[in-house]
Design an enzyme around this catalytic site. Sequence first.
Site, PDB file in Angstrom:
ATOM      1  N   LYS A  23       0.820  -1.216   0.000  1.00 54.86           N
ATOM      2  CA  LYS A  23       0.000   0.000   0.000  1.00 54.86           C
ATOM      3  C   LYS A  23       0.851   1.264   0.000  1.00 54.86           C
ATOM      4  O   LYS A  23       0.475   2.263  -0.612  1.00 54.86           O
ATOM      5  CB  LYS A  23      -0.967   0.008   1.188  1.00 54.86           C
ATOM      6  CG  LYS A  23      -0.322   0.105   2.554  1.00 54.86           C
ATOM      7  CD  LYS A  23      -1.370   0.078   3.644  1.00 54.86           C
ATOM      8  CE  LYS A  23      -0.746   0.118   5.022  1.00 54.86           C
ATOM      9  NZ  LYS A  23      -0.035   1.357   5.315  1.00 54.86           N
ATOM     10  N   THR A  24       1.993   1.243   0.680  1.00 49.91           N
ATOM     11  CA  THR A  24       2.849   2.441   0.686  1.00 49.91           C
ATOM     12  C   THR A  24       3.375   2.728  -0.716  1.00 49.91           C
ATOM     13  O   THR A  24       3.422   3.883  -1.150  1.00 49.91           O
ATOM     14  CB  THR A  24       4.019   2.265   1.671  1.00 49.91           C
ATOM     15  OG1 THR A  24       3.497   1.948   2.967  1.00 49.91           O
ATOM     16  CG2 THR A  24       4.838   3.542   1.773  1.00 49.91           C
ATOM     17  N   ASP A 253      -3.916   7.191   5.002  1.00 47.53           N
ATOM     18  CA  ASP A 253      -3.410   5.830   5.202  1.00 47.53           C
ATOM     19  C   ASP A 253      -4.038   5.247   6.467  1.00 47.53           C
ATOM     20  O   ASP A 253      -4.452   5.984   7.372  1.00 47.53           O
ATOM     21  CB  ASP A 253      -1.886   5.889   5.337  1.00 47.53           C
ATOM     22  CG  ASP A 253      -1.245   4.511   5.263  1.00 47.53           C
ATOM     23  OD1 ASP A 253      -1.925   3.549   4.856  1.00 47.53           O
ATOM     24  OD2 ASP A 253      -0.053   4.395   5.609  1.00 47.53           O
ATOM     25  N   GLU A 254      -4.093   3.911   6.558  1.00 46.36           N
ATOM     26  CA  GLU A 254      -4.615   3.209   7.749  1.00 46.36           C
ATOM     27  C   GLU A 254      -6.000   3.742   8.145  1.00 46.36           C
ATOM     28  O   GLU A 254      -6.270   4.003   9.322  1.00 46.36           O
ATOM     29  CB  GLU A 254      -3.633   3.352   8.929  1.00 46.36           C
ATOM     30  CG  GLU A 254      -2.222   2.886   8.636  1.00 46.36           C
ATOM     31  CD  GLU A 254      -2.066   1.372   8.594  1.00 46.36           C
ATOM     32  OE1 GLU A 254      -3.104   0.666   8.612  1.00 46.36           O
ATOM     33  OE2 GLU A 254      -0.932   0.898   8.520  1.00 46.36           O
ATOM     34  N   GLN A 284      -7.526  -5.450   9.578  1.00 46.64           N
ATOM     35  CA  GLN A 284      -6.463  -5.064  10.510  1.00 46.64           C
ATOM     36  C   GLN A 284      -6.906  -3.938  11.444  1.00 46.64           C
ATOM     37  O   GLN A 284      -6.083  -3.206  11.984  1.00 46.64           O
ATOM     38  CB  GLN A 284      -5.203  -4.646   9.743  1.00 46.64           C
ATOM     39  CG  GLN A 284      -4.584  -5.789   8.956  1.00 46.64           C
ATOM     40  CD  GLN A 284      -3.267  -5.408   8.312  1.00 46.64           C
ATOM     41  OE1 GLN A 284      -2.256  -5.219   8.995  1.00 46.64           O
ATOM     42  NE2 GLN A 284      -3.268  -5.284   6.996  1.00 46.64           N
ATOM     43  N   ARG A 635       2.421 -11.061  10.066  1.00 47.20           N
ATOM     44  CA  ARG A 635       3.732 -10.431  10.283  1.00 47.20           C
ATOM     45  C   ARG A 635       4.856 -11.340   9.796  1.00 47.20           C
ATOM     46  O   ARG A 635       5.977 -10.895   9.587  1.00 47.20           O
ATOM     47  CB  ARG A 635       3.975 -10.143  11.781  1.00 47.20           C
ATOM     48  CG  ARG A 635       3.051  -9.167  12.475  1.00 47.20           C
ATOM     49  CD  ARG A 635       2.803  -7.918  11.710  1.00 47.20           C
ATOM     50  NE  ARG A 635       1.623  -8.042  10.870  1.00 47.20           N
ATOM     51  CZ  ARG A 635       1.303  -7.220   9.895  1.00 47.20           C
ATOM     52  NH1 ARG A 635       2.086  -6.214   9.595  1.00 47.20           N
ATOM     53  NH2 ARG A 635       0.209  -7.403   9.175  1.00 47.20           N
TER      54      ARG A 635
END
Length: 763
Positions: A23-24, A253-254, A284, A635
């Site tokens: 996504k970044t 973002d997020e 998430q 993770r």
Amino acid sequence: MQRRAVLAGDGPILILAGAGSGKTTVMVNRISRLIQFGNVYNSDYTPEDLTLEDIRVMEDMVQNSQNDPLDDRIKYLLEEKGVYPGSILAITFTNKAAKEMKERVMSLIGERASDIWISTFHSACVRILRRDIEKIGYSRNFVIYDDSDQKSIIKDCIKELEYNEKYFDVKSVKSHIGNLKDKLKKPEEYEKEVRGKYRDEQMAKLYKLYQQKLKQNNALDFDDIINMTVELFTLRPDILDYYQRKFKYIMVDEYQDTNYAQYMFVKLLSKKHRNICVVGDDDQSIYGWRGADIRNILDFEKDFENALTIKLEQNYRSTQVILDAANKVIGNNHSRKPKNLWTSKESGNKIRIYKAVDERDEAQFICRTIAQLRENGYKNSDFAILYRMNAQSRVLEEALMQYAIPYRIYGGLRFYDRKEIKDIVSYLRLIVNPNDDVSLKRAINEPKRGIGQTTVANLEQTAIRHGDSMFGIILDAEKYRDDLSRATGKLKEFGSLMSNLIAMSQVMPVTEFIENLIEQIGYMDYIQKSKDEKGESRIENIKEFVSAASEFEKENPDAQLIDFLENIALVSDLDNLGEDDAAITLMTLHSAKGLEFPVVFMTGLEDGIFPSSRAIYEDGRLEEERRLCYVGITRAQKLLYISYALNRTLYGTFQSCIPSRFIDELPDDCIMFTLPGSKNEKKEERVVSKQISKKAVAPEIPQQNHIKQRFSLGDRVMHKRFGQGTVVSVQKRNDDDTELAIAFEQGGIRKFLASLAPLKKID
């Protein structure tokens, strides 16, 4: 799908970015494309001076997939509608993420990126408030109170209102006020809402007084930063209009982690152009306990009509086995948007499930596994041990020390939370804002200068009676000699010291001034003369603080002291997490979000721990715990180990444990169980079914005596360790077993599987 997200044009866009889906990269490229080419990909615009030669050159470029720099002519044709960098606002949740994003955009388009607003919610709002907060009754030199400052003020409020501290716990009051602010509820509104409810009315008075004290000190707490910005926009449409016109494109973002106040900030800003692009993953969303509202992302298409939704489901981080496990677990949630993570990587190793005898056996298994993997080429920084609660780390730390494995605990006491640093910062904040009574109370006798608590209390009461700040009273101490009695002289000395420092702060560079302040107040001498065994470490911390100021000053040559303090206030734990090849990482599952490691250990997967006992009987909370499990699983890049214990001592209490229901939800073809026990565990490792793994407990109980038993609510039972108890909950499990919650007369509430529990019914 990444390409589609990067090239999507104007209007509201929801990018559902699964874990590890890049996504970044999408956000960075979307920003750089907007600045270089605007919306030309979706535009019918044709330059009037376009020639056949131009078309031929561009066709060649496309056919040959050239990545060479564009020549000036092509740049001219394509940049006709480029977006001005200053009209882009990109919001992240940590300073570290904002810095990384800005650096990556700058690497693509150069210095033009410096005009983009890439920052956290709080940093963006502080920037707006520094310009216009005077419009709503504050001064621009406001200070930002941290957690301990807030608690200090709340404690003062409780005392002033003569409330019983047993019934108004400072931490709980702070949390309650924070929840109200997340919902943009002002004290007056809350006061009307709870009229007639005695305890809530008391809380409303407390909230009102707390807010009054903040304003008297010209201070904001963290929640106020966003709330005041929304209030500014609401009360002053002209200011809102200015920022609406300024920010043509907004990216967040997020987005799944936003609360109501953040949602309103974004919604107000984006109303004019509607070019709002949010990136996030509802799977998430793990911060509901601190105000995050998953409905913000789930209802995006309702809030923003004709929104384009793009799903990023290709994962670039983990093996397919790990992703299959994550997909299966999260698929049990109902409040989510369907997604299915996949990867082009190999399937990878199966997830190892370790059934430990107790928490020490669990820790020993982890250490042995790390030692084996290090022999195979893994380095310490490749490992992360994740746990649900901080208390679980103690036994893990002891085992790591026993094995001489270096470790670092992420989320411990932060640098800026250490006493000596907070002492220096209190002086700096008082210098910037002399009305800051909280900082004055900390600084006034650190180092010791004979101004005791009684004097400070008298000073505070005098300030309240005369409607002035405590520093204002000090500067006019002669006038209030009767109130201040024998302490007048010492207070005047302190006032003179601070007045000189305030004057010096106006003419000296930030770092030089801080060094001067430390010398003037004699703080180094104070530490050296004390018999504190950590004195050397504290001196090193102060030197590191000066280094931090120096680094900040180099990066921000025109910055003033207030800017440095603002930077400190907005630093988060994630910003302090650096690379360290020499140590493995221990952290809570919440802290692990956004990070990745080649090898991950998820520990303590037992019902009552993970999921937590409070979450088990509430669907909303249980779904958030499952999302936390999904975060933990994703993770891992290569290897994932999951462990649970049959018995665990936690907070000094021994308990028999039930394996987490999340283990039940893992797909059989993705896992293999490892039994505890022999000296050469590696040779004895074997695959067993999940059901068999759960039937073995220590000590062994003849199972046929228990499988036949049927328990009902209210049954009286006997346990050979905990004694007599009453069944207070009976729940069916997916594996045709029954989970019992039993309230013991001496041992509190414990949970057991009916087929395994050493229980006997009694009359």
